[in-house]
Design an enzyme around this catalytic site. Structure first.
Site, short mmCIF file in Angstrom:
data_model
loop_
_atom_site.label_atom_id
_atom_site.label_comp_id
_atom_site.label_asym_id
_atom_site.label_seq_id
_atom_site.Cartn_x
_atom_site.Cartn_y
_atom_site.Cartn_z
N ILE A 1 0.84 -1.21 0.00
CA ILE A 1 0.00 0.00 0.00
C ILE A 1 0.87 1.26 0.00
N ALA A 9 4.56 1.49 7.64
CA ALA A 9 5.50 0.41 7.96
C ALA A 9 4.91 -0.51 9.02
N THR A 41 -6.00 -0.68 10.67
CA THR A 41 -6.75 -1.73 9.98
C THR A 41 -8.08 -1.99 10.66
N ASP A 42 -9.05 -2.51 9.89
CA ASP A 42 -10.34 -2.88 10.49
C ASP A 42 -10.20 -4.08 11.43
N GLU A 43 -9.05 -4.78 11.34
CA GLU A 43 -8.89 -5.98 12.19
C GLU A 43 -8.84 -5.63 13.67
N TYR A 93 -1.14 -10.03 15.26
CA TYR A 93 -1.06 -8.89 14.33
C TYR A 93 -2.05 -7.80 14.72
N LYS A 99 -1.50 -3.89 16.10
CA LYS A 99 -2.02 -2.70 15.42
C LYS A 99 -2.91 -1.89 16.39
N ASN A 158 -7.29 -4.71 1.32
CA ASN A 158 -6.91 -4.09 0.03
C ASN A 158 -6.52 -5.16 -0.97
N LYS A 172 -0.52 -13.06 0.43
CA LYS A 172 -1.90 -12.66 0.75
C LYS A 172 -2.88 -13.33 -0.22
N LEU A 173 -4.14 -13.45 0.21
CA LEU A 173 -5.10 -14.31 -0.50
C LEU A 173 -5.11 -14.14 -2.03
N ARG A 209 -14.54 -11.14 3.82
CA ARG A 209 -13.69 -9.96 3.88
C ARG A 209 -14.32 -8.88 3.02
P1 NAD Z 1 3.37 -4.91 3.38
O1 NAD Z 1 3.74 -6.04 4.27
O2 NAD Z 1 3.16 -5.15 1.93
O3 NAD Z 1 4.47 -3.76 3.50
C1 NAD Z 1 5.04 -3.37 4.71
C2 NAD Z 1 6.29 -2.53 4.42
O4 NAD Z 1 6.82 -2.09 5.68
C3 NAD Z 1 7.41 -3.33 3.72
O5 NAD Z 1 7.96 -2.56 2.68
C4 NAD Z 1 8.43 -3.56 4.82
O6 NAD Z 1 9.76 -3.66 4.35
C5 NAD Z 1 8.22 -2.32 5.70
N1 NAD Z 1 8.64 -2.53 7.09
C6 NAD Z 1 8.34 -3.59 7.88
N2 NAD Z 1 8.92 -3.42 9.08
C7 NAD Z 1 9.58 -2.23 9.05
C8 NAD Z 1 10.35 -1.51 10.00
N3 NAD Z 1 10.58 -1.99 11.23
N4 NAD Z 1 10.87 -0.33 9.63
C9 NAD Z 1 10.67 0.18 8.37
N5 NAD Z 1 9.96 -0.47 7.44
C10 NAD Z 1 9.41 -1.65 7.78
O7 NAD Z 1 2.07 -4.27 4.05
P2 NAD Z 1 0.81 -3.54 3.38
O8 NAD Z 1 -0.19 -4.56 3.06
O9 NAD Z 1 1.29 -2.60 2.36
O10 NAD Z 1 0.27 -2.73 4.64
C11 NAD Z 1 0.72 -1.41 4.90
C12 NAD Z 1 0.00 -0.88 6.14
O11 NAD Z 1 -1.41 -0.88 5.92
C13 NAD Z 1 0.23 -1.72 7.39
O12 NAD Z 1 0.36 -0.86 8.47
C14 NAD Z 1 -1.04 -2.56 7.52
O13 NAD Z 1 -1.30 -2.87 8.85
C15 NAD Z 1 -2.07 -1.60 6.95
N6 NAD Z 1 -3.26 -2.20 6.32
C16 NAD Z 1 -3.12 -3.16 5.36
C17 NAD Z 1 -4.26 -3.67 4.72
C18 NAD Z 1 -4.16 -4.72 3.64
O14 NAD Z 1 -5.18 -5.24 3.20
N7 NAD Z 1 -2.97 -5.06 3.15
C19 NAD Z 1 -5.52 -3.19 5.09
C20 NAD Z 1 -5.62 -2.23 6.08
C21 NAD Z 1 -4.49 -1.73 6.68
O1 DAU Z 2 -8.67 -6.32 6.95
C1 DAU Z 2 -7.44 -5.70 6.75
C2 DAU Z 2 -6.33 -6.73 6.82
O2 DAU Z 2 -6.44 -7.53 5.65
C3 DAU Z 2 -4.95 -6.11 6.93
O3 DAU Z 2 -4.85 -5.43 8.15
C4 DAU Z 2 -3.85 -7.18 6.84
O4 DAU Z 2 -2.58 -6.57 6.82
C5 DAU Z 2 -4.06 -7.97 5.56
O5 DAU Z 2 -3.11 -9.00 5.46
C6 DAU Z 2 -5.47 -8.54 5.49
O6 DAU Z 2 -5.65 -9.56 6.49
P1 DAU Z 2 -6.41 -10.94 6.18
O7 DAU Z 2 -5.99 -11.95 7.16
O8 DAU Z 2 -7.87 -10.72 6.01
O9 DAU Z 2 -5.79 -11.23 4.70
P2 DAU Z 2 -5.25 -12.56 4.01
O10 DAU Z 2 -5.01 -12.21 2.58
O11 DAU Z 2 -4.14 -13.19 4.77
O12 DAU Z 2 -6.50 -13.52 4.08
C7 DAU Z 2 -7.76 -13.16 3.55
C8 DAU Z 2 -8.73 -14.30 3.86
O13 DAU Z 2 -8.36 -15.45 3.07
C9 DAU Z 2 -8.70 -14.76 5.30
O14 DAU Z 2 -10.02 -15.11 5.70
C10 DAU Z 2 -7.83 -16.00 5.29
C11 DAU Z 2 -8.07 -16.58 3.91
N1 DAU Z 2 -6.92 -17.29 3.30
C12 DAU Z 2 -5.72 -16.65 3.25
C13 DAU Z 2 -4.61 -17.26 2.69
C14 DAU Z 2 -3.28 -16.53 2.66
C15 DAU Z 2 -7.07 -18.57 2.76
O15 DAU Z 2 -8.18 -19.14 2.78
N2 DAU Z 2 -5.98 -19.17 2.22
C16 DAU Z 2 -4.75 -18.59 2.17
O16 DAU Z 2 -3.78 -19.21 1.68
#
Ligand code: NAD
Ligand code: DAU
Length: 339
Positions: free
Chosen positions: A12, A82, A125-127, A153, A157, A183, A192-193, A217
């Site tokens: 993101i 981060a 995050t909504d989690e 996790y 957060k 996202n 991720k899924l 989700r």
């Molecule tokens: P990601 O895992 O793809 O990226 C995380 C980044 O942070 C990486 O580039 C990693 O190198 C960096 N990082 C990790 N530890 C660090 C540290 N100690 N110092 C500096 N950099 C560090 O994560 P993402 O999916 O892009 O999520 C970004 C943010 O959004 C997170 O805070 C996550 O909780 C939040 N978020 C994610 C989602 C989602 O669906 N992915 C949804 C809601 C909120």
């Molecule tokens: O809701 C926001 C969150 O969404 C963020 O805060 C997290 O950083 C992000 O990773 C995501 O969390 P989830 O646990 O919802 O995402 P994930 O992609 O890991 O899994 C999505 C759903 O799919 C969850 O119900 C678990 C399921 N899953 C996931 C994987 C990786 C499977 O069934 N099989 C899989 O192999």
């Protein structure tokens, strides 16, 4: 204006950098990233040589490094992406989640306070709200929903969010928090899924669906999340939490079938595996507040966003093939080998 963006080599954060570059090319951006397994310099290639962009490899939990960076750069705005972000990894080993997500946030808050940033934005995050039951489709997460975390996790957060609230109230710091739903889009790490299912389907490997695949989700295209954060920075009120989501709830199994459908792969690839421990049943955001206050609405319909995303993974195979053939293979074996 100088903006310090942490975690910008991740999913993101990098999308947010690209978004800001387009929208406000005059903004100076400093990206700070530790480059963990999830950080990828190749993602940032399009902006690396641009003027008004600087990359600094550092750990947000490294107090000395952050202090020196803030002293040298004096950013106006800090946006903290981060984090350790994968629930399954947090179940395997929570420690680094507390270190980065909680302690790292504290270090950034201290530096932001010391150097008087005009805005600190925490990407949450909504989690943090836990989950909702499947049989109550009338229930949604609002900003007033109590925090009730399920995984290491989400607990980390929530800890960071509480610190932000405390610093805002105690020290009067200009802090905002956003809590977004799941996202999807370009540059998401294939653990991720959605990207995992795309990568496995293309390799004709089993698609591991946890439990019965009925967990829900609430999916949002990443650019819509970026637009919401940008709006919060511009018009959001200090001390507020903004939930971000587009009322797009889907069961995991339906997402997996949609990916297979777009790729023209058979549903026989679906394999039901042991459920995630403590698996949250349903996430669903009520985005009324951000809509009413800031006028935010998502622009990308799921049907378009998922097609665009699958196409991106098809057109950018070298980006993710390098990942799935590297050290990620050990993780995959550990996580899925005996599942
Ligand atoms: P990601 O895992 O793809 O990226 C995380 C980044 O942070 C990486 O580039 C990693 O190198 C960096 N990082 C990790 N530890 C660090 C540290 N100690 N110092 C500096 N950099 C560090 O994560 P993402 O999916 O892009 O999520 C970004 C943010 O959004 C997170 O805070 C996550 O909780 C939040 N978020 C994610 C989602 C989602 O669906 N992915 C949804 C809601 C909120
Ligand atoms: O809701 C926001 C969150 O969404 C963020 O805060 C997290 O950083 C992000 O990773 C995501 O969390 P989830 O646990 O919802 O995402 P994930 O992609 O890991 O899994 C999505 C759903 O799919 C969850 O119900 C678990 C399921 N899953 C996931 C994987 C990786 C499977 O069934 N099989 C899989 O192999």
């Amino acid at each position: 204006m100088k903006m310090l963006i942490t975690g910008g080599a991740g999913f993101i954060g990098s999308n947010f950098i690209f978004y800001e570059r387009e929208r406000q090319p005059e903004t100076e951006i400093i990206c700070v990233d530790k480059l963990t397994y999830a950080g990828n310099m190749e993602t940032l290639a399009p902006v690396l040589d641009q003027p008004r962009f600087k990359f600094v490899r550092a750990d947000i939990a490294d107090r000395k490094a952050m202090d020196e960076l803030f002293a040298a750069e004096k950013p106006d705005v800090v946006v903290n992406f981060a984090a350790e972000s994968h629930v399954d990894r947090s179940i395997e080993d929570p420690s680094i989640f507390l270190q980065t997500n909680v302690m790292g946030t504290q270090v950034l808050l201290d530096a932001s306070r010391r150097y008087g940033v005009a805005r600190y934005h925490q990407v949450s995050t909504d989690e943090v709200y836990g989950d909702l039951p499947l049989d109550r489709p009338d229930l949604f997460f609002t900003e007033k929903t109590p925090l009730r975390t399920s995984s290491p996790y989400s607990a980390s957060k929530a800890g960071a969010d509480l610190l932000c609230n405390a610093y805002q109230r105690t020290y009067g710091m200009p802090i905002t928090i956003s809590r977004c739903s799941n996202n999807y889009g370009p540059y998401q790490f294939p653990e991720k899924l959605i990207p995992l299912m795309i990568a496995n389907a293309l390799a004709d490997k089993p698609l591991p669906v946890y439990g019965q695949g009925i967990n829900v989700r609430d999916w949002l295209y990443v650019e819509d999340h970026c637009a919401a954060i940008d709006l919060i920075l511009e018009k959001g009120r200090v001390g507020e939490v903004y939930n971000i989501g587009g009322h797009n709830e889907k069961r995991n199994i339906d997402i997996v079938k949609r990916v297979l459908g777009i790729l023209g792969k058979p549903e026989s690839l679906i394999t039901y595996v042991t459920d995630r421990k403590g698996h949250d049943m349903r996430y669903a955001i009520d985005p009324t507040f951000i809509h009413d206050e800031l006028g935010w609405l998502p622009a990308t319909k799921f049907e378009d966003g998922i097609e665009k995303t699958v196409r991106w993974y098809l057109e950018n195979k070298p980006w993710w093939e390098k990942i799935v053939s590297g050290e990620y293979r050990d993780y995959y074996e550990r996580m899925y080998g005996k599942r």
